[in-house]
Design an enzyme around this catalytic site. Structure first.
Site, PDB file in Angstrom:
ATOM      1  N   GLY A 140       0.901  -1.313   0.045  1.00 55.74           N
ATOM      2  CA  GLY A 140       0.185   0.027   0.069  1.00 55.74           C
ATOM      3  C   GLY A 140       0.485   1.496   0.244  1.00 55.74           C
ATOM      4  N   ARG A 141       2.227   1.626   0.404  1.00 52.97           N
ATOM      5  CA  ARG A 141       3.367   2.284   0.081  1.00 52.97           C
ATOM      6  C   ARG A 141       4.476   1.697  -0.453  1.00 52.97           C
ATOM      7  NH1 ARG A 141       4.504   4.286   6.135  1.00 52.97           N
ATOM      8  NH2 ARG A 141       4.311   2.663   7.259  1.00 52.97           N
ATOM      9  N   ASP A 156      -1.880   6.909   2.700  1.00 51.54           N
ATOM     10  CA  ASP A 156      -1.390   8.070   1.751  1.00 51.54           C
ATOM     11  C   ASP A 156      -0.245   7.528   0.781  1.00 51.54           C
ATOM     12  OD1 ASP A 156       0.354   8.744   3.684  1.00 51.54           O
ATOM     13  OD2 ASP A 156       0.404  10.392   4.623  1.00 51.54           O
ATOM     14  N   GLY A 157      -0.024   7.056   1.116  1.00 50.39           N
ATOM     15  CA  GLY A 157       0.990   6.146   0.856  1.00 50.39           C
ATOM     16  C   GLY A 157       2.448   6.563   1.337  1.00 50.39           C
ATOM     17  N   ARG A 207      14.275  -0.353   1.063  1.00 48.69           N
ATOM     18  CA  ARG A 207      15.432  -1.829   1.234  1.00 48.69           C
ATOM     19  C   ARG A 207      16.046  -2.980   0.466  1.00 48.69           C
ATOM     20  NH1 ARG A 207       9.497  -2.721   3.738  1.00 48.69           N
ATOM     21  NH2 ARG A 207       9.797  -1.747   6.300  1.00 48.69           N
ATOM     22  N   ARG A 210       6.119 -13.667   0.984  1.00 49.36           N
ATOM     23  CA  ARG A 210       5.478 -13.524   2.070  1.00 49.36           C
ATOM     24  C   ARG A 210       4.318 -15.063   2.366  1.00 49.36           C
ATOM     25  NH1 ARG A 210       4.576  -7.397   3.805  1.00 49.36           N
ATOM     26  NH2 ARG A 210       5.806  -6.322   1.817  1.00 49.36           N
ATOM     27  N   ASP A 218       1.876 -11.423   7.383  1.00 52.60           N
ATOM     28  CA  ASP A 218       1.876 -10.209   5.732  1.00 52.60           C
ATOM     29  C   ASP A 218       3.354  -9.693   6.437  1.00 52.60           C
ATOM     30  OD1 ASP A 218       0.086  -9.100   7.401  1.00 52.60           O
ATOM     31  OD2 ASP A 218       1.388  -7.595   6.672  1.00 52.60           O
ATOM     32  N   ASP A 226      10.371  -5.295   7.629  1.00 49.78           N
ATOM     33  CA  ASP A 226       9.295  -5.055   7.855  1.00 49.78           C
ATOM     34  C   ASP A 226       9.065  -3.963   9.203  1.00 49.78           C
ATOM     35  OD1 ASP A 226       6.845  -2.668   7.098  1.00 49.78           O
ATOM     36  OD2 ASP A 226       5.493  -4.547   6.911  1.00 49.78           O
TER      37      ASP A 226
END
Length: 462
Positions: A99-100, A132-133, A186, A193, A261, A271
């Site tokens: 999503g971002r 908002d990403g 990264r 996942r 996830d 993450d």
């Protein structure tokens, strides 16, 4: 000024890949990066870049690729937002996905592994929902610190490759707002996942599941799938995630959000959100303020990671019967016990003696640390090499530890300058103290000094 780390002494060539395209459009959505008002280079990890042949980029080229996301040569021409589902605090969510962030590039590293360059804060995607990403600059700084410390402590982790400040003001409910923004890249050993498999099981898509099993086996485990491919895949993931759980405990690290996830099937940690390093051996210590039930508390992380591996097994029932999958899951506990034994002795700096003696020593250390609330980082610093100093904080509660250590040989001598300095630790208070001069005066020197100290710890341990 961006932090410039030293590259590896033996450079490797840049070897681009586009393996993800084998999976097909069912697995991702082509997206475009946000157009940021500014691109101020704040951190470039030349040590990580050297492992994939990208350390020779100058700063302008670096910003073009990792701030404006111009494609790397012979690589993915369009960023891809990956699709997945997941259990979030044991509640299934089918509305997830990148999503971002997105997958920007793939390449081979100096160990011939398939590596991904993935982003965080690169803009909205079809999976952003109401977000908002974007990423806060503070969040990026926190991830630099987490990944550097974990790498130093021997944990298999993604590496913070690049941080570029983007000139936007963000509003967040969990930190003072408006706050500064950044886009982060990264470097990781894949972005597949457990939740990627769960999505296919949810849709009962056996063909795509079989394709994904083959992709993971070929590119992460160097095997061809075959009829028993799903079982072998689970076996690999059980081993790698059990190893990760053991490394987390030896590093006294609390990830905070061990949802399905957030578990990479290559067994690499990634993450990072509300992470913490436990300063004492407190099994109930939690990292996330919203983890009210302590589901992902320090001492419950092996259980949480095992539960996640179980969800992979459930998903793989799309292809195979449950009996061989259950047999593999039963191996998690002994593999975790072996992993934590190796990781604890590695951090202690001693050579293993044997399973019985080693497990006894590890159990004694855990008991003494828990009973006394002695600082974990100080203990491992002081006892490195197998000799515990005669100090009041290592009194009667550590008598059994001291006696057991007498039979161990050091893994390496204490001849590195690190051992003459104070223990290197990373408390939440220090993280805030590192962020404060950045927020107040754009002073990055404290962060650069801390990264250097952490890397010195890594050198001393290796």
């Amino acid at each position: 000024m961006a932090n410039r780390s030293q590259p590896n002494p033996s450079p490797v060539p840049y070897r681009p890949e586009q393996a993800i395209l084998e999976l097909g459009p069912e697995f991702y959505d082509p997206v475009a990066a946000a157009d940021f008002p500014k691109t101020i280079l704040r951190f470039r990890n030349d040590r990580a870049a050297a492992s994939v042949g990208l350390e020779t980029l100058d700063d302008a080229e670096w910003i073009a690729h990792f701030g404006r996301f111009q494609p790397l040569a012979d690589n993915l021409q369009t960023p891809l937002a990956l699709r997945y589902h997941g259990h979030q605090f044991r509640s299934y969510n089918p509305d997830l996905g990148d999503g971002r962030g997105f997958l920007f590039a793939q390449m081979r590293d100096d160990r011939d592994r398939l590596m991904d360059l993935g982003t965080k804060g690169s803009g909205q995607t079809p999976w952003s929902r109401f977000g908002d990403g974007r990423l806060t600059l503070k969040g990026a700084v926190r991830e630099i610190l987490a990944t550097e410390m974990l790498e130093a402590l021997g944990v298999e982790t993604s590496r913070t490759f690049s941080v570029i400040e983007t000139g936007e003001e963000l509003t967040r409910g969990d930190e003072p707002s408006p706050t500064r923004s950044a886009v982060m890249v990264r470097l990781s050993h894949g972005h597949i996942r457990i939740g990627t498999f769960q999505r296919l099981a949810y849709h009962q898509d056996a063909d795509s599941m079989e394709r994904l099993v083959g992709y993971v086996l070929r590119h992460f485990y160097r095997e061809e799938p075959g009829e028993d491919g799903p079982v072998r895949l689970l076996d690999h993931v059980v081993s790698r995630t059990a190893r990760l759980a053991g490394q987390y405990m030896a590093a006294s690290f609390v990830h905070g959000v061990l949802n399905t996830d957030n578990i990479n099937v290559s067994g690499e940690s990634f993450d990072y959100g509300p992470w913490r390093f436990a300063q004492t051996w407190d099994p109930a210590f939690t990292a996330a303020y919203f983890d009210h039930a302590g589901l992902y508390a320090f001492g419950r992380q092996p259980e949480a990671i095992y539960w996640d591996a179980m969800q992979l097994a459930v998903s793989l029932r799309t292809l195979v019967d449950s009996e061989p999958l259950i047999a593999v899951l039963e191996e998690f506990a002994p593999r975790y016990q072996e992993a934590v034994r190796q990781a604890m002795l590695w951090r202690l700096g001693v050579t293993p003696r044997g399973e019985t003696e080693d497990r006894t020593l590890v159990g004694q250390m855990e008991l003494a640390l828990r009973e006394t609330s002695a600082p974990v980082d100080a203990f491992f610093h002081d006892a490195f090499g197998g000799t515990l100093p005669d100090e009041p904080r290592y009194g009667e509660a550590f008598a059994a530890v001291r006696a057991a250590l007498a039979g161990y040989a050091p893994r390496k001598p204490r001849d590195h300058p690190h051992w003459d300095a104070a223990p290197c630790k990373l408390s939440i208070e220090e993280v805030e103290a590192i962020w404060a001069p950045i927020a107040e005066a754009d002073d990055w020197s404290v962060l650069h000094d801390k990264v250097a100290q952490i890397r010195q710890l890594g050198e001393a341990l290796r």
